[in-house]
Design an enzyme around this catalytic site. Structure first.
Site, PDB file in Angstrom:
ATOM      1  N   LYS A   1       0.865  -1.179   0.000  1.00 32.18           N
ATOM      2  CA  LYS A   1       0.000   0.000   0.000  1.00 32.18           C
ATOM      3  C   LYS A   1       0.900   1.226   0.000  1.00 32.18           C
ATOM      4  O   LYS A   1       2.042   1.190   0.476  1.00 32.18           O
ATOM      5  CB  LYS A   1      -0.939   0.021   1.185  1.00 32.18           C
ATOM      6  CG  LYS A   1      -0.352   0.243   2.552  1.00 32.18           C
ATOM      7  CD  LYS A   1       0.073   1.624   2.951  1.00 32.18           C
ATOM      8  CE  LYS A   1      -0.985   2.674   2.687  1.00 32.18           C
ATOM      9  NZ  LYS A   1      -0.472   4.030   3.150  1.00 32.18           N
TER      10      LYS A   1
ATOM     11  N   THR B   1       6.467   5.745   1.704  1.00 25.26           N
ATOM     12  CA  THR B   1       5.437   5.468   2.701  1.00 25.26           C
ATOM     13  C   THR B   1       4.642   4.317   2.274  1.00 25.26           C
ATOM     14  O   THR B   1       3.746   4.437   1.454  1.00 25.26           O
ATOM     15  CB  THR B   1       4.396   6.548   2.836  1.00 25.26           C
ATOM     16  OG1 THR B   1       5.023   7.663   3.330  1.00 25.26           O
ATOM     17  CG2 THR B   1       3.316   6.130   3.802  1.00 25.26           C
TER      18      THR B   1
ATOM     19  N   GLU C   1      -0.720   9.771  -5.491  1.00 26.35           N
ATOM     20  CA  GLU C   1      -1.815  10.730  -5.321  1.00 26.35           C
ATOM     21  C   GLU C   1      -1.806  11.833  -6.377  1.00 26.35           C
ATOM     22  O   GLU C   1      -0.885  12.629  -6.462  1.00 26.35           O
ATOM     23  CB  GLU C   1      -1.705  11.387  -3.942  1.00 26.35           C
ATOM     24  CG  GLU C   1      -2.124  10.461  -2.819  1.00 26.35           C
ATOM     25  CD  GLU C   1      -1.730  10.986  -1.456  1.00 26.35           C
ATOM     26  OE1 GLU C   1      -1.013  11.983  -1.399  1.00 26.35           O
ATOM     27  OE2 GLU C   1      -2.154  10.377  -0.467  1.00 26.35           O
TER      28      GLU C   1
END
Lengths: 383, 383
Positions: free
Chosen positions: B168, B179, B259
């Site tokens: 993820k 991350t 993102e």
């Protein structure tokens, strides 16, 4: 006003057709003496524009009689032809003033990799020389603007002497140095070696602590010129303090006009083991896109502050950090404390305070938030 | 599929109410053996979440029997209470499986500075244990998503053995590590020391070279578990190659789901004096907001590439750099060459090639462009 506030200086700003808008794009600042002491600092970027390569040689002996600046093209990565354009610009100024080209600093700003039209630029120098005036500072300040929305000028008064300054810069603002051109003038009598000491002290805590977008320019130049026209030799400490005030004022003006920014963020790091530690921590927060986007969204996301601190080599205990935003201590001893809902981020000014609890040193680093407008301006700049 | 593709593993992903959306938020991966070798790497951020502090101790002896993961809260900077939540989570898994808590890795992701509801989390562990299945990999992969728009899974087949994986991560993706939470499984027989060697070699050229936004997380964990269920001990070289393939595949999936990104940018640095130099140069370009905004604007602004290279300490001659974008050499010998108008940036994939002409080493670093959507997502994440 501006660079012509102190006695002994003339300046001009004219339109030479380098900017497609027809706005002023060539500036000239002349030191009429009696002294011609100077000091300069340049970008620490290893990729340097032709004007920087030229001007580094000019400033070596501490004597500068004129600064010629153009917007509309950075003259960076333009090869030997670009260097010849810089040299020809200095020569043209020197011819007009009856001085040597080796006493003429040249500064350029605009797109990288684009040749300036040499004929247009030289015609601009001719026009600027013809327009030189004792009140020409504001025109000169206007002529160096690129994406700046306002011109940046400053005057600081000493005891019978003064300092004037102008700056440009709105993006690519990062330490050592921010993308900017700055000319400072004074009618105080200050020998070149003292000017150098004062300038380095002033830039270290002003322009060097401005980090708008983490990007370092190829063209940054800060030059200070002393005409000695006041006949007064101030104590070096007083002069340094006034010069620091002038540089800080211009740095804050740059910050407030940063491309697309909604907030000015002052990050103060307290109780660091060293000033270097404080600056490193401040800078790491100033470069966090996540934190800067959170400020844009008026979200007091202190977790992103801690995540940034953790990437540094500064001395601190990860389990004992305090963080405040706009005076609200949202984190103490590395755990949630006061309610983040109490942090009002609706105004433009934001303060972040970090207590490292590792010593007695401190530093403040300034940055902006990351906004839609920043992305827009910088995705469309050259097209 | 996913982590349950290799023999000897069961997994589950359930909804425990940690996410306000009601989506799956607790995952469990169990290694049923016969071997329980493992290796892990963690974030190099000095500010580390409670699950990382716990799991570092768990992995020390090379034995891991289960990994429990939750989204909906990072359990970072939540103090002793947060650490107790992590510990209680591991204990609950251990009770169900009849093992020691010290063999249970815990991973959390979500907001920093927010306590997870311990009762909800433990009830989630109970439900996940009840749901454990030999085909539970996809559910587990779904349960660790945060701002991810799709789950990330991979399977690589060896000679009679295989590697499965899930990951993820969509923001705060930066080297050492991005991350992200990653669990890799294999039914090969690989002693813990060899797993460690292979994992470090694999992450060095995959996750460590992914730099989406320059921000480094507090929670990153990559764990590989070997069940030995195939009975086959592959040559370490073969296993390392397959593990590198699995990690690179997952890294590219993370990159593609970053993102708000419009472009995936692969920056390849050629002819560097060392691999470290190549990585440093690639990373500096990957972190230039100005360059990344230009790519979003489909502007082949190679000046911003050179300006980034100049901020590094790598060996190169500033007057002799070549830069290509999508195969068009827009800059040679540090001057303009082929017409930038020939660079088509309309597709998602962008390549930047830099020739440093300083040696024989090379490296590729991956990043994304800087977009309005990135700013939007990261200004609104916690509000």
């Amino acid at each position: 006003m501006s660079v012509t506030a102190p006695r002994g200086f003339r300046a001009a700003g004219v339109a030479a057709g380098l900017k497609s808008t027809g706005a002023r794009d060539v500036a000239l600042v002349v030191n009429d003496g009696p002294t011609h002491d100077s000091a300069s600092v340049f970008t620490s970027n290893r990729c340097q524009a032709n004007p920087v390569l030229w001007s580094r040689e000019v400033v070596r002996d501490g004597t500068v009689r004129a600064v010629v600046l153009n917007s509309g093209g950075a003259n960076c990565y333009t090869g030997p032809e670009g260097f010849q354009t810089t040299h020809a610009t200095a020569e043209r100024v020197a011819e007009h003033l009856g001085i040597g080209a080796i006493d003429v600093v040249v500064c350029s700003t605009g797109l990288i990799g684009l040749q300036n039209d040499r004929a247009d630029l030289l015609a601009g120098v001719d026009a600027a020389h013809a327009a030189l005036a004792a009140d020409g500072g504001p025109d000169a300040a206007a002529a160096i603007m690129t994406t700046d929305s306002v011109s940046k000028q400053v005057v600081v008064e000493g005891a019978g002497w003064s300092i004037g300054g102008m700056a440009k810069g709105a993006g690519m603002l990062a330490p050592q140095l921010a993308t900017m051109l700055v000319v400072l003038t004074t009618d105080a009598v200050v020998p070149a070696a003292d000017l150098d000491t004062a300038l380095r002290a002033a830039t270290r805590v002003s322009f060097d602590r401005l980090d708008s977008d983490g990007c370092m320019s190829t063209n940054d130049t800060v030059t200070v010129l002393a005409s000695g026209a006041s006949g007064i030799t101030p104590p070096l400490e007083d002069f340094t303090e006034a010069l620091t005030q002038a540089c800080t004022d211009l740095a804050v003006q740059l910050l407030q006009d940063a491309e697309g920014a909604d907030h000015e963020i002052a990050i103060t790091v307290l109780n660091a083991a060293s000033e270097d530690d404080a600056v490193e921590v401040g800078r790491s927060i100033a470069r966090s896109n996540l934190f800067k986007a959170a400020v844009f969204g008026k979200d007091p996301n202190w977790g992103r502050v801690l995540a940034s601190i953790g990437t540094t080599s500064a001395a601190f205990d990860p389990a004992d950090l305090d963080v405040a935003m706009n005076g609200v201590w949202v984190c103490r001893r590395s755990t949630p404390d006061e309610d983040p809902a109490g942090v009002d981020l609706s105004g433009r000014e934001v303060t972040v305070t970090v207590d490292l609890k590792a010593g007695d040193e401190r530093a403040t680093v300034w940055t902006n938030d990351l906004t839609h407008a920043y992305v827009h301006e910088n995705s469309a700049y050259s097209s």
